[in-house]
Scaffold this active site. Structure first.
Site, PDB file in Angstrom:
ATOM      1  N   THR A 189      12.075  25.280  -9.530  1.00  0.00           N
ATOM      2  CA  THR A 189      10.701  25.204  -9.048  1.00  0.00           C
ATOM      3  C   THR A 189      10.113  26.612  -9.147  1.00  0.00           C
ATOM      4  OG1 THR A 189      11.308  25.717  -6.784  1.00  0.00           O
ATOM      5  CG2 THR A 189      11.282  23.395  -7.388  1.00  0.00           C
ATOM      6  N   GLU A 334      10.610  18.467  -8.983  1.00  0.00           N
ATOM      7  CA  GLU A 334      11.611  17.613  -8.338  1.00  0.00           C
ATOM      8  C   GLU A 334      11.489  16.147  -8.762  1.00  0.00           C
ATOM      9  OE1 GLU A 334       9.836  19.966  -6.931  1.00  0.00           O
ATOM     10  OE2 GLU A 334      10.847  20.902  -5.227  1.00  0.00           O
ATOM     11  N   LYS A 444      -4.797  23.595  10.577  1.00  0.00           N
ATOM     12  CA  LYS A 444      -4.614  22.795  11.792  1.00  0.00           C
ATOM     13  C   LYS A 444      -5.497  23.372  12.888  1.00  0.00           C
ATOM     14  CE  LYS A 444      -0.112  21.375  10.237  1.00  0.00           C
ATOM     15  NZ  LYS A 444       0.565  22.258   9.311  1.00  0.00           N
ATOM     16  N   TRP A 449      -6.390  18.042  11.419  1.00  0.00           N
ATOM     17  CA  TRP A 449      -6.127  18.641  10.111  1.00  0.00           C
ATOM     18  C   TRP A 449      -7.400  18.761   9.276  1.00  0.00           C
ATOM     19  CZ3 TRP A 449      -0.938  16.408   7.719  1.00  0.00           C
ATOM     20  CH2 TRP A 449       0.122  16.746   8.574  1.00  0.00           C
TER      21      TRP A 449
HETATM   22  P1  ADP Z   1       5.687  24.295  -7.485  1.00  0.00           P
HETATM   23  O1  ADP Z   1       5.891  23.205  -6.480  1.00  0.00           O
HETATM   24  O2  ADP Z   1       6.742  25.327  -7.399  1.00  0.00           O
HETATM   25  O3  ADP Z   1       4.283  24.822  -7.517  1.00  0.00           O
HETATM   26  P2  ADP Z   1       5.549  22.309  -9.586  1.00  0.00           P
HETATM   27  O4  ADP Z   1       5.153  22.641 -10.944  1.00  0.00           O
HETATM   28  O5  ADP Z   1       6.684  21.397  -9.390  1.00  0.00           O
HETATM   29  O6  ADP Z   1       5.890  23.676  -8.924  1.00  0.00           O
HETATM   30  O7  ADP Z   1       4.278  21.843  -8.831  1.00  0.00           O
HETATM   31  C1  ADP Z   1       4.213  20.659  -8.099  1.00  0.00           C
HETATM   32  C2  ADP Z   1       3.000  20.676  -7.232  1.00  0.00           C
HETATM   33  O8  ADP Z   1       1.831  20.905  -8.007  1.00  0.00           O
HETATM   34  C3  ADP Z   1       2.744  19.368  -6.544  1.00  0.00           C
HETATM   35  O9  ADP Z   1       3.536  19.204  -5.401  1.00  0.00           O
HETATM   36  C4  ADP Z   1       1.264  19.470  -6.231  1.00  0.00           C
HETATM   37  O10 ADP Z   1       1.030  20.242  -5.073  1.00  0.00           O
HETATM   38  C5  ADP Z   1       0.733  20.226  -7.415  1.00  0.00           C
HETATM   39  N1  ADP Z   1       0.158  19.278  -8.369  1.00  0.00           N
HETATM   40  C6  ADP Z   1       0.718  18.759  -9.475  1.00  0.00           C
HETATM   41  N2  ADP Z   1      -0.133  17.933 -10.110  1.00  0.00           N
HETATM   42  C7  ADP Z   1      -1.272  17.914  -9.384  1.00  0.00           C
HETATM   43  C8  ADP Z   1      -2.534  17.244  -9.500  1.00  0.00           C
HETATM   44  N3  ADP Z   1      -2.812  16.422 -10.500  1.00  0.00           N
HETATM   45  N4  ADP Z   1      -3.449  17.475  -8.534  1.00  0.00           N
HETATM   46  C9  ADP Z   1      -3.202  18.302  -7.507  1.00  0.00           C
HETATM   47  N5  ADP Z   1      -2.043  18.961  -7.342  1.00  0.00           N
HETATM   48  C10 ADP Z   1      -1.083  18.777  -8.262  1.00  0.00           C
END
Ligand code: ADP
Length: 551
Positions: A189, A334, A444, A449
């Protein structure tokens, strides 16, 4: 009683052998680091992947050994995907945009034995080398002898040239069969919210995910498409496209490191690309180039956008000005990564105008294989009414069950095994999920929220605003209150009060930020996302009486 059907394991090698046998002439095109376009067929790629296994074996790589890559999207990286997984080793794609300290941490944590790198990362490899010498025994530069850079590596770390290794290897390797739950690839990640964590995919999860993302209501890939993964192969396996395209027999077009608007548009037209996938920033760059140059996209029909929320203007501009459909997807490392995709249903396909747009902007509905639920602060599941928002949990055969080399901490999964995404979302009655925030970014205020993303979307709609972030700042009464941080467009000097007035009538009064600050730039992560953690740290005390900045 068991069914009487053949038990064939779902192996990554079967994707490329299928392509080589049934789509032998379909092309794999790569714009190389060196510049020229390289092209060959799936049959060539499969043959070279087998040859590469022999080369890996020579380097001492065996079953389940990790092989690191620091590479752009291109044919050699593609061969490594299949050679490593196919032989039962583990390809570990590394994001070269991370800080060297993080990369060294990741390589050592993964225990990579060999590191493959594009020549553009030669300097980076030199910087990393002393820090990874305990794990990495050999570096292979992904080029031919003519382009091999000089590298100074610590004693005991061998330097090889990819094409020399290939020339010395045989092609006699046969893909083995083994258990489909065997690990196939590793990806960390990006560490937006902490130390990078390893996600270990299996052959089974990879093939199932590939089959799903190719479906009509997901990426809808066809053999007649020409598919360009702009999303890097070091970013969650380019969203699974290097697996799904050979499975479908669709030709692949790899852009290499040439990701700016102009080279992308040129390659798209020259190679007759019909489908491409990437993060919003990439498509912003392409759109800007199209608008300023007057160039057109001759063959592109569809773009998929994910990784962060798709700005509305991007969806509208590509469709209205260039006749290109933009679809929105959501996922994470993940999750291999695809969890939801926004495709219409029979009941809403004809809904146009504002309501249709509202639906299309959502992150989408769960693909078969992934289930989701939203959970409130009291731990109870929330209704699917499109307004209740809570922590988003998912489960499915391509969702991670634990992190690589970590003891389960009880935080990432609930007691029923659902994975906690760290996103906060609503789900509507039709099953469309919409992210309202990252759980760490929710504000919060007095026990209620507030969605930082909802406020950011309003802020960027202001004509003077180029980029905006809203973060929680401690407040003596309300615990936390939203603070707006804005980067103005060049030449614009908006007043903070005016920016705050812009929220009036668009959200509940108590959602409106208490203050606004103007900055020159905002911090971003290696994958281009806003680094909220840094902003939160910096502005944590903004509203406290002795911070000197309280309103
Ligand atoms: P990291 O979690 O380390 O930033 P990732 O590339 O796995 O790396 O990113 C996943 C996160 O990216 C998601 O949990 C979400 O918050 C965000 N994300 C992915 N796609 C979208 C989307 N279409 N719209 C909004 N957020 C997104």
């Amino acid at each position: 009683m068991f069914g009487l059907m053949q038990q064939r394991p779902r192996l990554v090698s079967s994707l490329i052998t299928h392509a080589a046998r049934h789509h032998a002439t379909a092309e794999v095109v790569s714009k190389t680091v060196e510049g020229p376009v390289h092209r060959y067929s799936y049959a060539d790629a499969e043959r070279r992947a087998r040859r590469l296994v022999r080369a890996l074996q020579r380097l001492g790589v065996g079953q389940q050994d990790r092989v690191g890559t620091l590479a752009w999207n291109g044919f050699r990286h593609f061969e490594l995907y299949y050679a490593t997984a196919g032989m039962g080793a583990i390809g570990h794609t590394i994001n070269p945009r991370l800080f060297p300290d993080q990369i060294a941490y990741i390589i050592n944590h993964a225990g990579d034995r060999v590191l493959f790198a594009d020549t553009s990362f030669a300097k980076l490899v030199e910087t990393l080398a002393p820090r990874i010498a305990g794990s990495v025994g050999a570096v292979v530069m992904m080029t031919d002898a003519a382009h091999l850079p000089e590298l100074s590596l610590p004693a005991g770390m061998a330097l090889h040239c990819f094409e020399d290794l290939m020339a010395a290897a045989d092609e006699d390797y046969e893909w083995p069969e083994f258990d489909e739950t065997t690990a196939s690839a590793l990806c960390y990640t990006s560490g937006t919210t902490g130390q990078p964590r390893g996600v270990l995919y299996s052959h089974r999860s990879t093939v199932l995910h590939a089959m799903t993302i190719a479906l009509p209501d997901v990426m809808g890939l066809r053999a007649a498409d020409r598919v360009m993964p702009v999303v890097p192969m070091f970013h969650v396996n380019a969203w699974g496209i290097p697996y799904a395209a050979p499975m479908i027999g669709a030709p692949l077009v790899f852009p290499g490191p040439h990701l700016a608007g102009e080279p992308l548009q040129t390659l798209m037209n020259e190679e007759r690309v019909t489908f491409a996938a990437g993060v919003p920033t990439i498509w912003m760059g392409l759109l800007q180039h199209l608008r300023t140059s007057g160039a057109r996209l001759d063959t592109v029909e569809r773009l998929v956008i994910g990784g962060s929320a798709c700005p509305r203007m991007l969806m509208e501009a590509f469709s209205d000005e260039y006749g290109v459909r933009v679809d929105h997807a959501w996922g994470m490392t993940e999750m291999s990564p695809v969890g939801t995709f926004n495709a219409p249903k029979a009941t809403n396909a004809d809904v146009e105008g504002e309501e249709g747009m509202r639906r299309r902007m959502k992150q989408g509905r769960a693909v078969f294989g992934v289930d989701m639920k939203i959970v409130g602060a009291d731990g109870r599941e929330l209704p699917w009414d499109g307004t209740s928002f809570g922590d988003l949990y998912v489960r499915g055969p391509w969702v991670c069950s634990a992190y690589f080399r970590e003891e389960p901490d009880g935080l990432s999964h609930d007691e029923e095994g659902w994975f906690r995404t760290g996103d906060v979302a609503t789900i509507d009655a039709d099953g469309y999920m919409e992210i309202t925030d990252r759980s760490k970014d929710v504000i919060k205020s007095g026990g209620e929220w507030i969605s930082s993303i909802a406020l950011e979307n309003i802020a960027v709609a202001h004509p003077d605003v180029a980029e905006a972030a809203v973060v929680a700042s401690h407040h003596p009464v309300w615990d936390e209150r939203p603070l707006l941080i804005v980067v103005p467009k060049p030449g614009c000097r908006p007043e903070p009060e005016e920016l705050l007035r812009h929220f009036e009538g668009k959200v509940a009064k108590w959602w409106i930020p208490d203050g606004a600050v103007i900055v020159e730039e905002l911090p971003h992560t290696a994958t281009g996302k806003l680094l909220k953690m840094a902003l939160r740290d910096r502005y944590r005390e903004h509203y406290l009486p002795d911070s000197g900045a309280a309103e």
